[in-house]
Design a protein around this motif. Sequence first.
Motif, short mmCIF file in Angstrom:
data_model
loop_
_atom_site.label_atom_id
_atom_site.label_comp_id
_atom_site.label_asym_id
_atom_site.label_seq_id
_atom_site.Cartn_x
_atom_site.Cartn_y
_atom_site.Cartn_z
N ASN A 107 -0.94 -57.11 -32.42
CA ASN A 107 -1.69 -56.25 -33.33
C ASN A 107 -2.78 -57.06 -34.02
N ILE A 108 -3.99 -56.88 -33.52
CA ILE A 108 -5.15 -57.57 -34.07
C ILE A 108 -5.99 -56.54 -34.79
N LYS A 109 -6.34 -56.80 -36.00
CA LYS A 109 -7.14 -55.86 -36.79
C LYS A 109 -8.61 -56.16 -36.62
N TYR A 110 -9.35 -55.19 -36.11
CA TYR A 110 -10.80 -55.32 -35.96
C TYR A 110 -11.41 -55.47 -37.34
N PRO A 111 -12.32 -56.38 -37.59
CA PRO A 111 -13.03 -57.28 -36.68
C PRO A 111 -12.50 -58.71 -36.65
N SER A 112 -11.25 -58.95 -36.98
CA SER A 112 -10.70 -60.31 -36.95
C SER A 112 -10.74 -60.88 -35.53
N PRO A 113 -10.99 -62.19 -35.38
CA PRO A 113 -11.01 -62.77 -34.03
C PRO A 113 -9.61 -62.91 -33.46
N ALA A 114 -9.53 -62.99 -32.16
CA ALA A 114 -8.26 -63.20 -31.46
C ALA A 114 -8.41 -64.43 -30.58
N THR A 115 -7.33 -65.17 -30.42
CA THR A 115 -7.37 -66.33 -29.53
C THR A 115 -6.87 -65.89 -28.15
N VAL A 116 -7.63 -66.25 -27.13
CA VAL A 116 -7.28 -65.96 -25.75
C VAL A 116 -6.84 -67.26 -25.09
N TYR A 117 -5.70 -67.24 -24.39
CA TYR A 117 -5.17 -68.42 -23.73
C TYR A 117 -5.00 -68.17 -22.24
N ALA A 118 -5.10 -69.24 -21.46
CA ALA A 118 -4.76 -69.21 -20.03
C ALA A 118 -4.14 -70.55 -19.67
N HIS A 119 -2.95 -70.50 -19.09
CA HIS A 119 -2.28 -71.72 -18.65
C HIS A 119 -2.49 -71.84 -17.14
N VAL A 120 -3.02 -72.98 -16.70
CA VAL A 120 -3.31 -73.21 -15.30
C VAL A 120 -2.38 -74.31 -14.79
N SER A 121 -1.66 -74.00 -13.71
CA SER A 121 -0.68 -74.96 -13.20
C SER A 121 -0.57 -74.85 -11.68
N GLN A 122 0.01 -75.88 -11.10
CA GLN A 122 0.39 -75.88 -9.70
C GLN A 122 1.84 -76.33 -9.65
N GLY A 123 2.74 -75.39 -9.47
CA GLY A 123 4.16 -75.68 -9.61
C GLY A 123 4.44 -76.06 -11.05
N TYR B 77 -11.91 -68.29 -28.78
CA TYR B 77 -11.82 -67.16 -29.71
C TYR B 77 -12.58 -65.98 -29.13
N PHE B 78 -11.97 -64.81 -29.19
CA PHE B 78 -12.63 -63.57 -28.77
C PHE B 78 -13.02 -62.81 -30.02
N THR B 79 -14.31 -62.52 -30.16
CA THR B 79 -14.81 -61.83 -31.36
C THR B 79 -15.61 -60.58 -31.02
N GLN B 80 -15.75 -60.24 -29.75
CA GLN B 80 -16.62 -59.14 -29.35
C GLN B 80 -15.89 -57.80 -29.28
N PHE B 81 -15.09 -57.52 -30.30
CA PHE B 81 -14.39 -56.25 -30.33
C PHE B 81 -15.38 -55.11 -30.56
N SER B 82 -15.14 -54.00 -29.89
CA SER B 82 -15.97 -52.81 -30.10
C SER B 82 -15.26 -51.82 -31.02
N GLY B 83 -14.02 -52.11 -31.39
CA GLY B 83 -13.23 -51.25 -32.25
C GLY B 83 -11.75 -51.46 -31.97
N ASN B 84 -10.90 -50.70 -32.64
CA ASN B 84 -9.46 -50.80 -32.41
C ASN B 84 -9.10 -50.15 -31.09
N GLY B 85 -8.02 -50.59 -30.48
CA GLY B 85 -7.54 -50.02 -29.23
C GLY B 85 -6.95 -51.08 -28.34
#
Length: 154
Positions: A51-67, A112-120
């Motif tokens: 639950n992220i409240k617009y316009p607060s930023p959200a952190t996006v993560y991706a874990h990259v691995s091989q085995g 950080y993701f900050t390009q929210f267009s609104g809630n949803g």
Amino acid sequence: AGIWIYNISNIPPVRESLFHDDVLVAVTSYPRSEITAEEPIRVKSWMPTHNIKYPSPATVYAHVSQGYNTVVNASVTAFIEPPNQGSVIQLPLIDNGIGADLQAGDGIYSAYFTQFSGNGRYSLSAVVSTTNITEIIRGNNTRLCIHACTRTYK
């Protein structure tokens, strides 16, 4: 390899035609062992907060691995689709210990993701491309360079 087509239909009885069910499908692909002896490079992407409240930023993560090994110095891009079905937003993720990234070289890329267009509900996926400096760090801290070719992983 090749094209995959996946079709799911939910045809309700005539009296219940006003009701619709949401369906979530996860498809996982594995290489055939006779094609390659090495583990595939995998990427797992997420946002830790539901639950992220617009316009607060959200952190996006991706874990990259091989085995069980960490993949560093790759090119990682998150693709975020807003709830209004607008154009997909591309967000480069980094693993340098600066900004949203907590520790450099741990195989967890973030931004950080900050390009929210609104809630949803926003959809998130990530793509990894190896580069001429991409390395695999094994458990004993030895590094293997991936120089032979450049590949893209989703």
